[in-house]
Scaffold this motif. Structure first.
Motif, short mmCIF file in Angstrom:
data_model
loop_
_atom_site.label_atom_id
_atom_site.label_comp_id
_atom_site.label_asym_id
_atom_site.label_seq_id
_atom_site.Cartn_x
_atom_site.Cartn_y
_atom_site.Cartn_z
N LYS A 135 5.43 -2.73 5.18
CA LYS A 135 5.68 -2.09 3.88
C LYS A 135 6.94 -1.25 3.95
CE LYS A 135 5.37 1.86 1.23
NZ LYS A 135 5.93 3.22 1.52
N SER A 136 7.78 -1.37 2.93
CA SER A 136 8.85 -0.40 2.71
C SER A 136 9.22 -0.43 1.24
CB SER A 136 10.09 -0.71 3.56
OG SER A 136 11.09 0.28 3.30
N VAL A 137 9.71 0.70 0.75
CA VAL A 137 10.24 0.72 -0.62
C VAL A 137 11.75 0.92 -0.60
CG1 VAL A 137 8.08 1.48 -1.68
CG2 VAL A 137 9.71 3.21 -0.83
N HIS A 138 12.35 0.78 0.59
CA HIS A 138 13.81 0.96 0.72
C HIS A 138 14.48 -0.38 1.01
CE1 HIS A 138 12.23 5.07 1.54
NE2 HIS A 138 13.18 5.34 0.67
N GLN A 158 -7.40 -10.27 8.06
CA GLN A 158 -6.31 -9.27 8.09
C GLN A 158 -6.86 -8.00 8.75
OE1 GLN A 158 -4.14 -6.48 4.86
NE2 GLN A 158 -3.78 -8.65 4.49
N SER A 169 -0.49 -2.67 9.03
CA SER A 169 0.24 -1.59 9.71
C SER A 169 0.96 -2.10 10.96
CB SER A 169 -0.67 -0.41 10.05
OG SER A 169 -1.23 0.16 8.89
N ARG A 215 15.64 -1.16 4.59
CA ARG A 215 14.55 -1.45 5.52
C ARG A 215 13.88 -2.79 5.20
NH1 ARG A 215 11.50 4.43 5.84
NH2 ARG A 215 12.99 5.44 7.24
N ASN A 217 13.52 -5.51 7.97
CA ASN A 217 12.21 -6.00 8.40
C ASN A 217 12.06 -7.50 8.19
OD1 ASN A 217 11.64 -3.33 8.90
ND2 ASN A 217 10.38 -3.02 7.10
N ASP A 253 1.59 -8.66 -0.33
CA ASP A 253 0.20 -8.28 0.00
C ASP A 253 -0.18 -7.02 -0.77
OD1 ASP A 253 -2.12 -8.61 2.20
OD2 ASP A 253 -1.73 -6.48 1.85
N TYR A 280 -5.05 -0.47 -4.06
CA TYR A 280 -3.69 0.09 -3.99
C TYR A 280 -3.20 0.57 -5.35
CZ TYR A 280 -3.69 -2.47 0.48
OH TYR A 280 -4.02 -2.97 1.72
N SER A 325 -10.90 -9.18 5.66
CA SER A 325 -10.05 -8.12 6.17
C SER A 325 -10.95 -7.12 6.88
CB SER A 325 -9.30 -7.45 5.00
OG SER A 325 -8.57 -6.35 5.47
N ASN A 326 -10.57 -6.78 8.07
CA ASN A 326 -11.30 -5.77 8.85
C ASN A 326 -12.66 -6.25 9.32
OD1 ASN A 326 -9.31 -3.60 8.59
ND2 ASN A 326 -9.83 -3.68 6.41
N LEU A 376 3.97 -1.92 11.69
CA LEU A 376 4.95 -0.90 12.13
C LEU A 376 4.26 0.42 12.45
CD1 LEU A 376 7.88 -1.62 9.62
CD2 LEU A 376 7.77 -2.19 12.07
N TRP A 415 0.86 -1.19 0.00
CA TRP A 415 0.00 0.00 0.00
C TRP A 415 0.90 1.25 0.00
CZ3 TRP A 415 -2.32 2.66 4.81
CH2 TRP A 415 -3.16 3.72 4.41
N GLN A 451 2.55 2.30 10.75
CA GLN A 451 2.74 3.25 9.64
C GLN A 451 3.98 4.13 9.89
OE1 GLN A 451 -1.14 5.06 8.94
NE2 GLN A 451 -2.02 3.09 8.37
N1 NDP Z 1 -6.42 -4.68 4.92
C1 NDP Z 1 -6.34 -3.39 5.15
O1 NDP Z 1 -7.35 -2.69 5.33
C2 NDP Z 1 -5.03 -2.74 5.19
C3 NDP Z 1 -3.92 -3.46 4.77
N2 NDP Z 1 -2.68 -2.90 4.81
C4 NDP Z 1 -1.55 -3.74 4.35
O2 NDP Z 1 -0.58 -3.75 5.38
C5 NDP Z 1 0.67 -3.31 4.86
C6 NDP Z 1 1.51 -2.66 5.94
O3 NDP Z 1 0.84 -1.58 6.52
P1 NDP Z 1 1.21 -0.05 6.22
O4 NDP Z 1 -0.01 0.75 6.53
O5 NDP Z 1 1.80 0.06 4.88
O6 NDP Z 1 2.23 0.36 7.34
P2 NDP Z 1 3.51 -0.28 8.09
O7 NDP Z 1 3.13 -0.40 9.50
O8 NDP Z 1 4.03 -1.44 7.37
O9 NDP Z 1 4.54 0.92 7.99
C7 NDP Z 1 5.01 1.39 6.74
C8 NDP Z 1 5.74 2.71 6.96
O10 NDP Z 1 6.88 2.50 7.80
C9 NDP Z 1 8.07 2.86 7.08
N3 NDP Z 1 9.05 1.83 7.42
C10 NDP Z 1 9.07 0.55 6.99
N4 NDP Z 1 10.11 -0.12 7.53
C11 NDP Z 1 10.77 0.75 8.31
C12 NDP Z 1 11.92 0.63 9.13
N5 NDP Z 1 12.57 -0.52 9.25
N6 NDP Z 1 12.34 1.75 9.79
C13 NDP Z 1 11.67 2.91 9.67
N7 NDP Z 1 10.56 3.08 8.92
C14 NDP Z 1 10.11 1.99 8.25
C15 NDP Z 1 7.69 2.87 5.62
O11 NDP Z 1 8.44 3.82 4.89
P3 NDP Z 1 9.27 3.48 3.54
O12 NDP Z 1 8.38 2.75 2.59
O13 NDP Z 1 9.62 4.86 3.06
O14 NDP Z 1 10.46 2.69 3.97
C16 NDP Z 1 6.23 3.32 5.68
O15 NDP Z 1 6.14 4.72 5.82
C17 NDP Z 1 0.24 -2.38 3.70
O16 NDP Z 1 1.30 -2.06 2.85
C18 NDP Z 1 -0.87 -3.19 3.10
O17 NDP Z 1 -0.32 -4.23 2.31
C19 NDP Z 1 -2.49 -1.63 5.29
C20 NDP Z 1 -3.55 -0.87 5.68
C21 NDP Z 1 -4.91 -1.36 5.68
#
Ligand code: NDP
Ligand code: NHF
Length: 270
Positions: free
Chosen positions: A226-229, A157, A184, A232, A236, A44, A49, A135-136, A186, A20, A188
């Motif tokens: 989630k991360s795009v780095h 989920q 989420s 990280r 993770n 996921d 998304y 989910s939810n 982490l 996401w 977010q």
């Molecule tokens: N079913 C549902 O309703 C939902 C499902 N989801 C799912 O859950 C996944 C994860 O939840 P999400 O809301 O994305 O949030 P996360 O809790 O996974 O946190 C993601 C954030 O944390 C940052 N981050 C990741 N790793 C690190 C690290 N090691 N140190 C510091 N910062 C870090 C990321 O930044 P960066 O990318 O810049 O590294 C991003 O900003 C989603 O991507 C999606 O697939 C999410 C919300 C609702």
């Protein structure tokens, strides 16, 4: 990759990459390839998304074969309401360049969910989906699905992290052996604001993110950070060489405060 056995006998990797807010292009392709390099075997995504094409491209160009990857996507609320779950699945499969998904979830408990569940059951029979889930869905909303369906959901989920442990929803799922995936996990990114994680992390020579994710895993919760780095993503995924003590698990448990980052599934409108 470690797995959790689902109530249908399938083994789901306990760590996945969430996408996401990742883009529909190279950012997501890279993130998925880095995740595979780091040992992840679970992605996921969701129609909403708007990056299923990029996920499909990543899978099509990966060195890891499709049958070694657990792919989850979700049916969005409008499709559930408009009775077009089967059509939405076909569209997702096309974008994902695959003929099946490992797990298909109803994204939120909106009107029409019980009818949509029956479409998911048909998708299993048609071989387009291996496992189906929710989910939810909170305890009462889960009950509606159990009453209407023949297949017990394999997974729910839900939002889950140290500030929100959703005990009632989890206990309802436990009663039917429904696995929990934390969204989420982490918080977010806001986990960085909680000093206890860094304090515990120092004792183990790990990072705060690893401590939060490990706490989830030790509670038998599947995680999809989630991360795009790349750094990280590697961090993770590096969760399997340490174990939090019962005392440290309890210190983190004490942070619970019923704090949601997303909407309450009983009170949302989108
Ligand atoms: N079913 C549902 O309703 C939902 C499902 N989801 C799912 O859950 C996944 C994860 O939840 P999400 O809301 O994305 O949030 P996360 O809790 O996974 O946190 C993601 C954030 O944390 C940052 N981050 C990741 N790793 C690190 C690290 N090691 N140190 C510091 N910062 C870090 C990321 O930044 P960066 O990318 O810049 O590294 C991003 O900003 C989603 O991507 C999606 O697939 C999410 C919300 C609702
Ligand atoms: O998975 C999720 C993240 O994106 C959606 C909105 O765009 C959320 O509603 C949803 O729960």
């Amino acid at each position: 990759m470690r797995t959790q056995k689902l109530n249908n006998g399938l083994e789901m990797p306990v760590l996945g990459l969430g996408v996401w807010q990742s883009d529909n292009g190279q950012e997501t392709v890279n993130a998925i390839h880095w995740a595979f390099d780091a040992g992840y075997r679970h992605i996921d995504t969701a129609r909403i998304y708007k990056n299923e094409e990029a996920v499909g491209k990543a899978l099509a160009t990966a060195t890891v074969p499709r049958d070694q990857v657990w792919l989850t996507t979700k049916i969005w609320n409008d499709d559930i309401r408009q009775a077009r779950t089967t059509a939405a699945l076909e569209e997702s499969l096309e974008r994902l360049q695959t003929d099946y998904v490992d797990l298909l979830l109803l994204h939120w408990p909106v009107d029409g969910s019980t009818r949509a569940w029956q479409e998911l059951e048909q998708a299993v029979a048609a071989g387009k989906v291996c496992s189906i889930g929710l989910s939810n869905f909170m305890d009462d909303q889960l009950q509606d699905i159990l009453n209407a369906g023949n297949i017990v959901p394999a997974v729910n989920q839900i939002e889950y992290h140290p500030y929100l442990v959703q005990a009632e929803a989890i206990s309802a799922c436990d009663a039917h052996d429904i696995a929990i995936t934390a969204w989420s996990p982490l918080m977010q990114g806001t986990f960085l604001e909680e000093p206890l994680f860094a304090e515990i992390a120092e004792d183990y020579g790990k990072t705060a993110a690893q401590v939060v994710l490990r706490w989830c895993l030790q509670n038998d919760i599947i995680v999809i950070p989630k991360s795009v780095h790349q750094k990280r993503i590697i961090e993770n995924g590096d969760l399997f060489d340490f174990e939090l003590t019962e005392k440290d698990m309890q210190r983190i448990d004490q942070l619970e405060r019923g704090k949601r980052l997303g909407p309450d599934p009983h009170d949302f409108d989108f």
